[in-house]
Design a protein around this motif. Sequence first.
Motif, PDB file in Angstrom:
ATOM      1  N   PRO A   1       0.827  -1.293  -0.033  1.00 41.57           N
ATOM      2  CA  PRO A   1       0.028  -0.068   0.060  1.00 41.57           C
ATOM      3  C   PRO A   1       0.784   1.461  -0.015  1.00 41.57           C
ATOM      4  CG  PRO A   1      -0.952  -1.422   1.444  1.00 41.57           C
ATOM      5  CD  PRO A   1       0.547  -2.136   1.129  1.00 41.57           C
ATOM      6  N   SER A   2       0.320   2.194  -0.892  1.00 43.64           N
ATOM      7  CA  SER A   2       0.968   3.644  -0.625  1.00 43.64           C
ATOM      8  C   SER A   2       2.232   3.697  -1.764  1.00 43.64           C
ATOM      9  CB  SER A   2       1.395   4.059   0.460  1.00 43.64           C
ATOM     10  OG  SER A   2       0.038   4.395   1.470  1.00 43.64           O
ATOM     11  N   TRP A   3       2.949   2.650  -2.057  1.00 43.64           N
ATOM     12  CA  TRP A   3       4.335   2.668  -2.766  1.00 43.64           C
ATOM     13  C   TRP A   3       3.951   2.402  -4.345  1.00 43.64           C
ATOM     14  CZ3 TRP A   3       9.172   0.192  -0.581  1.00 43.64           C
ATOM     15  CH2 TRP A   3       9.612   0.818   0.509  1.00 43.64           C
ATOM     16  N   ILE A   4       4.962   2.758  -5.041  1.00 45.10           N
ATOM     17  CA  ILE A   4       4.664   2.842  -6.393  1.00 45.10           C
ATOM     18  C   ILE A   4       4.608   1.181  -6.908  1.00 45.10           C
ATOM     19  CG2 ILE A   4       6.124   5.043  -6.999  1.00 45.10           C
ATOM     20  CD1 ILE A   4       8.699   2.868  -7.643  1.00 45.10           C
ATOM     21  N   GLY A   5       3.677   1.092  -7.992  1.00 42.71           N
ATOM     22  CA  GLY A   5       3.247  -0.181  -8.372  1.00 42.71           C
ATOM     23  C   GLY A   5       4.072  -1.403  -8.422  1.00 42.71           C
ATOM     24  N   ILE A   6       5.485  -0.900  -8.849  1.00 38.76           N
ATOM     25  CA  ILE A   6       6.526  -2.034  -9.333  1.00 38.76           C
ATOM     26  C   ILE A   6       6.707  -2.869  -7.880  1.00 38.76           C
ATOM     27  CG2 ILE A   6       8.540  -0.280  -8.834  1.00 38.76           C
ATOM     28  CD1 ILE A   6       8.326  -3.279 -11.238  1.00 38.76           C
ATOM     29  N   ALA A   7       6.608  -2.174  -6.646  1.00 42.78           N
ATOM     30  CA  ALA A   7       6.845  -3.012  -5.476  1.00 42.78           C
ATOM     31  C   ALA A   7       5.986  -4.022  -5.291  1.00 42.78           C
ATOM     32  CB  ALA A   7       6.747  -1.955  -4.188  1.00 42.78           C
ATOM     33  N   SER A   8       4.550  -3.799  -5.758  1.00 46.79           N
ATOM     34  CA  SER A   8       3.525  -4.807  -5.568  1.00 46.79           C
ATOM     35  C   SER A   8       3.810  -6.047  -6.731  1.00 46.79           C
ATOM     36  CB  SER A   8       2.258  -4.017  -5.717  1.00 46.79           C
ATOM     37  OG  SER A   8       1.932  -3.391  -4.688  1.00 46.79           O
ATOM     38  N   ILE A   9       4.646  -6.861  -6.574  1.00 43.55           N
ATOM     39  CA  ILE A   9       5.054  -7.786  -7.477  1.00 43.55           C
ATOM     40  C   ILE A   9       3.869  -8.666  -7.653  1.00 43.55           C
ATOM     41  CG2 ILE A   9       6.802 -10.010  -7.863  1.00 43.55           C
ATOM     42  CD1 ILE A   9       8.146  -7.090  -8.111  1.00 43.55           C
ATOM     43  N   LYS A  10       3.695  -8.898  -8.968  1.00 44.81           N
ATOM     44  CA  LYS A  10       2.644  -9.902  -9.367  1.00 44.81           C
ATOM     45  C   LYS A  10       3.085 -11.296  -9.616  1.00 44.81           C
ATOM     46  CE  LYS A  10       0.994  -7.427 -13.046  1.00 44.81           C
ATOM     47  NZ  LYS A  10       0.065  -7.120 -14.130  1.00 44.81           N
ATOM     48  N   TRP A  11       2.198 -12.280  -9.507  1.00 46.78           N
ATOM     49  CA  TRP A  11       2.572 -13.624  -9.806  1.00 46.78           C
ATOM     50  C   TRP A  11       3.938 -14.297  -8.934  1.00 46.78           C
ATOM     51  CZ3 TRP A  11       3.311 -10.466 -14.353  1.00 46.78           C
ATOM     52  CH2 TRP A  11       1.991 -10.249 -14.889  1.00 46.78           C
ATOM     53  N   VAL A  12       3.755 -13.701  -7.621  1.00 41.90           N
ATOM     54  CA  VAL A  12       4.884 -14.058  -6.812  1.00 41.90           C
ATOM     55  C   VAL A  12       5.286 -15.601  -6.751  1.00 41.90           C
ATOM     56  CG1 VAL A  12       3.667 -14.120  -4.642  1.00 41.90           C
ATOM     57  CG2 VAL A  12       5.986 -13.397  -4.497  1.00 41.90           C
ATOM     58  N   GLY A  13       6.632 -15.982  -6.975  1.00 44.83           N
ATOM     59  CA  GLY A  13       6.809 -17.224  -6.941  1.00 44.83           C
ATOM     60  C   GLY A  13       7.993 -17.573  -5.730  1.00 44.83           C
ATOM     61  N   ASP A  14       8.813 -16.643  -5.297  1.00 46.63           N
ATOM     62  CA  ASP A  14       9.627 -16.691  -4.284  1.00 46.63           C
ATOM     63  C   ASP A  14       9.863 -15.514  -3.745  1.00 46.63           C
ATOM     64  OD1 ASP A  14      12.663 -16.042  -4.861  1.00 46.63           O
ATOM     65  OD2 ASP A  14      11.741 -16.588  -6.554  1.00 46.63           O
ATOM     66  N   ILE A  15      10.434 -15.562  -2.191  1.00 40.28           N
ATOM     67  CA  ILE A  15      10.644 -14.214  -1.593  1.00 40.28           C
ATOM     68  C   ILE A  15      11.877 -14.801  -0.844  1.00 40.28           C
ATOM     69  CG2 ILE A  15       9.760 -12.819   0.320  1.00 40.28           C
ATOM     70  CD1 ILE A  15       6.908 -13.807  -0.255  1.00 40.28           C
ATOM     71  N   GLU A  16      12.991 -13.952  -1.016  1.00 45.61           N
ATOM     72  CA  GLU A  16      14.152 -13.934  -0.322  1.00 45.61           C
ATOM     73  C   GLU A  16      14.172 -13.248   0.779  1.00 45.61           C
ATOM     74  OE1 GLU A  16      19.174 -13.560  -0.935  1.00 45.61           O
ATOM     75  OE2 GLU A  16      17.598 -12.793  -2.621  1.00 45.61           O
ATOM     76  N   VAL A  17      14.593 -13.471   1.913  1.00 40.48           N
ATOM     77  CA  VAL A  17      14.589 -12.678   3.168  1.00 40.48           C
ATOM     78  C   VAL A  17      16.239 -12.781   3.412  1.00 40.48           C
ATOM     79  CG1 VAL A  17      14.183 -12.554   5.732  1.00 40.48           C
ATOM     80  CG2 VAL A  17      12.555 -13.780   4.234  1.00 40.48           C
ATOM     81  N   SER A  18      16.744 -11.466   3.551  1.00 41.64           N
ATOM     82  CA  SER A  18      18.196 -11.386   3.387  1.00 41.64           C
ATOM     83  C   SER A  18      18.775 -10.578   4.797  1.00 41.64           C
ATOM     84  CB  SER A  18      18.718 -10.402   2.286  1.00 41.64           C
ATOM     85  OG  SER A  18      20.245 -10.363   2.440  1.00 41.64           O
ATOM     86  N   ALA A  19      19.860 -11.028   5.230  1.00 45.19           N
ATOM     87  CA  ALA A  19      20.613 -10.495   6.361  1.00 45.19           C
ATOM     88  C   ALA A  19      21.401  -9.483   6.065  1.00 45.19           C
ATOM     89  CB  ALA A  19      21.223 -11.403   7.255  1.00 45.19           C
TER      90      ALA A  19
END
Length: 450
Positions: free
Chosen positions: A289-307
């Motif tokens: 919400p509120s961010w530019i559209g590119i942040a709202s990734i469509k068809w999400v397949g994986d999510i990396e969580v990074s340190a």
Amino acid sequence: MSRTDSRTGTRDEESVYDRRRLRQWLAGEARADGIERRDMLRLLAAAGLATTTTAATAGFAAPAVAAVAAPATDTGTATATTDRASAVAVPGIVKPLPDAWFTSRGTNAETRFEALAGTGHHTPTDRFFVRNHTATPVLDANAWSVTVWGDGLAGGGSAEFTLDDLKCLPATTRSAFVECAGNGRSFFTTQQGQTVSGTAWTLGAIGVARWRGVRLGEVLRRAGLSRGAVDVLPRGLDADYVTADGTNLGRVRRPLPLSKALDDVLLAYEMNGEPLPPDHGGPVRVLVPSWIGIASIKWVGDIEVSAQPLYSPWNTDFYRLFGDAYPAGGSAPLSRQTLKSAFELPWNASLEATAEHRLTGRSWSGAGAVARVDVSTDGGSSWRRARLHDAPRRADWVRWSADWRPAAPGTYTLLARATDTTGRTQPQTTVHNTQGYLFDAVVRHPVRAV
């Protein structure tokens, strides 16, 4: 990082994050994902690059998809005229695109704002704009899953969630807009006489829907989020994005700071009460919400969580501000959307002279709720307050109306100017940037009284 205030948002925190990210990238401290740093430096100021599809993949393999037509080129310079084709034909988009509702823009379909008149607060799904980098993949919801992985999870592990798994978690429903960062880009040329690159959107690269899904933070915690996590990088399952010179940038992906990911971001699987359709990211998309559209990734397949800080072309090279008013290396990466207003009228609409008309429109802001809208029917010489028809809410728009009786036949210029709860009002002009992002000036809307 501290948690973002979910009521007002903390733009200062996001700005601090963005400035730090820019310094880390320029110093070579942020880890690039899927592309050599020398290639990204070469592409640093690039914009409006053509796209093609390739069978190569980056990261996790995609589920089987139904065949769709190859995408058309999405490039060009915004010009002073807008094509109104007799029919909309956009290869790679699945849903019908009636000419009365949409304008074709390369691989994309822009909603005609007049098509929203009388439709209610939420944009009907069949009239919601489509922004594609390549082509819409048609995924099997029963075979879909998302993998959460990375060194930001405890023990560097991973977890997989099917659609049924997500639906078993506590659900959240949120009304919010999705808007392309380039929405309004053509007005840099038509109103300000400036050249910009990219798709020549007018104001229809936005839609508001009622999204339902699970909080991303809930999924991250269940995957084993560690105290050392810094960034979260969702990646789509659409085809790789390949530039005009043949550089393969991989699948569309963009990192989020952990504070935003844990605040109000959803993994959405419903849109306006129905399963999320293919063109809008089904089976599951990210909603930021509120961010530019590119942040709202469509068809999400994986999510990396990074340190450690993450980098992708979509948070440094393609979505920053370049130009004379900005540093040589560009601004910090864009996050929140800006402030805009639009009339629900065709361009150069014909209205009956001396008759009473009810002008309607919508206004929205990425920084706060819209608190006030003023309308001018004489090109800005005088203003009066419009009536708001929705309770102001952050990350949403308000509908408004104003009565008007043209005194005589002739040409008139209508203007709508919004003010949000941060106290910001739409300016007369937008500071130029070469890629035409975040246009927020008052739009001059011509009509004819006959």
